[in-house]
Design a protein around this motif. Structure first.
Motif, PDB file in Angstrom:
ATOM      1  N   LYS A   8       0.885  -1.017   0.365  1.00  0.00           N
ATOM      2  CA  LYS A   8       0.036  -0.222   0.322  1.00  0.00           C
ATOM      3  C   LYS A   8       1.121   1.433  -0.165  1.00  0.00           C
ATOM      4  CE  LYS A   8      -3.777   0.067   2.137  1.00  0.00           C
ATOM      5  NZ  LYS A   8      -4.727   0.181   1.497  1.00  0.00           N
ATOM      6  N   ASN A   9       2.244   1.533   0.196  1.00  0.00           N
ATOM      7  CA  ASN A   9       2.827   2.892   0.099  1.00  0.00           C
ATOM      8  C   ASN A   9       3.482   2.651   0.997  1.00  0.00           C
ATOM      9  OD1 ASN A   9       3.721   1.675  -2.614  1.00  0.00           O
ATOM     10  ND2 ASN A   9       1.537   2.510  -3.167  1.00  0.00           N
ATOM     11  N   TYR A  10       2.694   2.351   2.106  1.00  0.00           N
ATOM     12  CA  TYR A  10       3.125   3.137   3.105  1.00  0.00           C
ATOM     13  C   TYR A  10       4.450   2.974   3.528  1.00  0.00           C
ATOM     14  CZ  TYR A  10      -2.088   2.812   4.761  1.00  0.00           C
ATOM     15  OH  TYR A  10      -3.663   2.700   4.438  1.00  0.00           O
ATOM     16  N   GLN A  11       4.682   4.128   4.746  1.00  0.00           N
ATOM     17  CA  GLN A  11       5.889   4.223   4.539  1.00  0.00           C
ATOM     18  C   GLN A  11       6.282   4.581   6.341  1.00  0.00           C
ATOM     19  OE1 GLN A  11       7.426   7.940   3.261  1.00  0.00           O
ATOM     20  NE2 GLN A  11       7.633   7.234   1.144  1.00  0.00           N
ATOM     21  N   LYS A  12       5.467   4.213   7.005  1.00  0.00           N
ATOM     22  CA  LYS A  12       5.560   5.043   8.696  1.00  0.00           C
ATOM     23  C   LYS A  12       4.234   4.315   9.585  1.00  0.00           C
ATOM     24  CE  LYS A  12       5.990   9.215   9.078  1.00  0.00           C
ATOM     25  NZ  LYS A  12       5.886  10.452   9.961  1.00  0.00           N
TER      26      LYS A  12
ATOM     27  N   ILE B 169       9.893   1.235   3.990  1.00  0.00           N
ATOM     28  CA  ILE B 169       8.904   1.024   5.068  1.00  0.00           C
ATOM     29  C   ILE B 169       9.269   0.526   6.729  1.00  0.00           C
ATOM     30  CG2 ILE B 169       8.483  -1.516   4.927  1.00  0.00           C
ATOM     31  CD1 ILE B 169       5.016  -0.773   5.853  1.00  0.00           C
TER      32      ILE B 169
ATOM     33  N   SER C 177       7.303   4.197  12.525  1.00  0.00           N
ATOM     34  CA  SER C 177       8.029   5.106  13.046  1.00  0.00           C
ATOM     35  C   SER C 177       8.468   5.563  14.531  1.00  0.00           C
ATOM     36  CB  SER C 177       7.124   6.212  12.406  1.00  0.00           C
ATOM     37  OG  SER C 177       5.480   5.445  13.082  1.00  0.00           O
TER      38      SER C 177
ATOM     39  N   GLU D 214       2.794  11.136  13.542  1.00  0.00           N
ATOM     40  CA  GLU D 214       2.671  10.773  12.426  1.00  0.00           C
ATOM     41  C   GLU D 214       2.254  10.003  11.234  1.00  0.00           C
ATOM     42  OE1 GLU D 214       4.052  14.680  10.823  1.00  0.00           O
ATOM     43  OE2 GLU D 214       2.806  15.843  11.661  1.00  0.00           O
ATOM     44  N   PRO D 215       2.150   9.020  12.078  1.00  0.00           N
ATOM     45  CA  PRO D 215       2.098   7.710  10.683  1.00  0.00           C
ATOM     46  C   PRO D 215       1.162   7.284   9.763  1.00  0.00           C
ATOM     47  CG  PRO D 215       1.025   6.478  12.762  1.00  0.00           C
ATOM     48  CD  PRO D 215       1.325   8.306  13.299  1.00  0.00           C
ATOM     49  N   ASP D 216       1.132   6.650   9.149  1.00  0.00           N
ATOM     50  CA  ASP D 216       0.296   6.445   7.805  1.00  0.00           C
ATOM     51  C   ASP D 216      -0.599   5.597   8.658  1.00  0.00           C
ATOM     52  OD1 ASP D 216       2.124   7.722   5.477  1.00  0.00           O
ATOM     53  OD2 ASP D 216       3.346   5.766   5.888  1.00  0.00           O
ATOM     54  N   ALA D 217      -0.365   4.401   8.794  1.00  0.00           N
ATOM     55  CA  ALA D 217      -1.106   3.295   9.792  1.00  0.00           C
ATOM     56  C   ALA D 217      -0.590   2.750  11.349  1.00  0.00           C
ATOM     57  CB  ALA D 217      -1.432   2.288   9.231  1.00  0.00           C
TER      58      ALA D 217
ATOM     59  N   TYR E  84      -6.559   7.856  12.489  1.00  0.00           N
ATOM     60  CA  TYR E  84      -5.351   6.988  11.768  1.00  0.00           C
ATOM     61  C   TYR E  84      -5.922   5.665  11.161  1.00  0.00           C
ATOM     62  CZ  TYR E  84      -2.193  10.142  14.174  1.00  0.00           C
ATOM     63  OH  TYR E  84      -1.638  11.432  13.972  1.00  0.00           O
TER      64      TYR E  84
END
Length: 378
Positions: A130-134, A160, A163, A188-191, A217
């Protein structure tokens, strides 16, 4: 089959899930096995010497050579080795909350797991896609003592990472909900990957009811995160909750099982019910297809060829590891106009078993920390 066949059941106790043993037995008995059953308690599933003594008692005193058990992870190799060397067919289950580094395969020993760490590994691959990074993690002091974080980290690629990690102290602070909110929000996470169980899931439900962090989130959680307090919180406002697992309640791959269990016991099956039922179903099928049920080698030959349908899909044992391999799924929480909650399967995480094979074939020494008791048993 005849009821001259004897089987032993080894089962732990839990203060956190006090009906664990009863639910496991309900699932097993739903198969209507025509056998004599002998049950022994193994405490919190952490003492391999006690477990071996209970196997000896069943074997020598009751002449039992077929045993079904719900076990932990601590020094289980000694248990498996003893059963194998003494011609005992052992169908073992666990919740799969630790990674079995370098676990050997023993003749006559078969492991049917809920595979929580495997679920987390596949979740990591999914979050990467899903291209999440954090990704932030959120868990309790108790739950963090197992291998779920390590499992998901195994799947993270270079783009990935975590965080940060929020862990509720064993003795929460008076303003713990605020600390939780501040810790996760600062990342500030993506999920958020969250895993709590039992009493700690109840405690967590109070915190998120105060800080509303789950409205900020998407939360990806394990099945034991879910409880009535959590679901009430999710009725208050629209936000995203996803559960990853090989099974969650009321979402069996075989709905007939859910209906049969509900009809028999007037309640929905639990994860412990599933494991008990599957182990009983495995035994039922190999006994039906074996002419001489007292010959362990004949039963082993039959179980090696097993290929049947169960609540989590096809049940068969991988020939390299003697472990069941199930697909895993991501379920999304849905809320209708009447505030009724349900979960719908949105993703199938296909599992060819490569993760668990890589872990069991690991030949380097791994210094493992964490708790010794079986997950959820304390």
């Amino acid at each position: 089959m005849t009821n001259d066949i004897k089987i032993g059941i080894l089962i732990p106790k839990s203060q956190q899930y006090p009906t664990l043993d009863k639910e496991f037995m309900k699932g097993l008995k739903l198969n209507n096995l025509d056998v004599k059953i002998f049950v022994e308690s193994i405490g919190i599933g952490a003492d391999e010497k006690m477990i071996i003594e209970k196997i000896q008692k069943l074997n020598f005193q009751e002449d039992v050579s077929i045993i079904i058990g719900l076990f932990g992870h601590n020094n289980m190799k000694h248990v498996y080795e003893y059963a194998s060397k003494n011609d005992i067919l052992l169908i073992a289950s666990d919740l799969g909350a630790t990674m079995p580094y370098g676990a050997l395969t023993y003749k006559g020993v078969y492991i049917n797991s809920l595979a929580l760490t495997e679920s987390c590994y596949h979740l990591g691959n999914y979050l990467t896609s899903k291209n999440y990074q954090k990704i932030a993690s959120s868990t309790s002091y108790y739950d963090s003592g197992y291998g779920l974080l390590s499992a998901i980290e195994h799947s993270f690629k270079e783009n990935i990472n975590f965080s940060g990690h929020y862990i509720t102290p064993f003795m929460p602070r008076e303003d713990e909900a605020i600390h939780m909110d501040q810790s996760i929000t600062a990342q500030e996470p993506d999920a958020v990957f969250a895993f709590y169980s039992g009493l700690y899931a109840e405690e967590n439900a109070d915190f998120i009811n105060q800080n509303k962090i789950t409205q900020k989130y998407p939360f990806y959680v394990t099945p034991f995160f879910i409880n009535e307090k959590i679901l009430e919180q999710y009725k208050n406002a629209p936000h995203e909750l996803y559960v990853v697992g090989s099974w969650i309640q009321n979402n069996s791959e075989n709905p007939d099982f859910d209906n049969e269990y509900q009809k028999a016991y007037s309640e929905s099956p639990s994860a412990f019910s599933i494991l008990g039922y599957e182990n009983g179903l495995i035994l039922k099928n190999i006994l039906l297809n074996t002419k001489n049920e007292t010959q362990i080698n004949a039963l082993i030959n039959e179980i090696n060829e097993l290929n049947i349908s169960g609540p989590r899909g096809k049940i068969q044992f991988d020939k390299d590891t003697n472990r069941t391999i199930f697909d895993h799924y991501i379920y999304k929480l849905n809320l209708d106009s009447s505030s009724n909650i349900s979960f719908s399967k949105i993703e199938t995480l296909a599992n060819d078993g490569h993760f668990i094979k890589a872990i069991t074939s690991y030949n380097e020494t791994v210094r493992l920390g964490g708790w010794q008791n079986a997950y959820l048993c304390h």
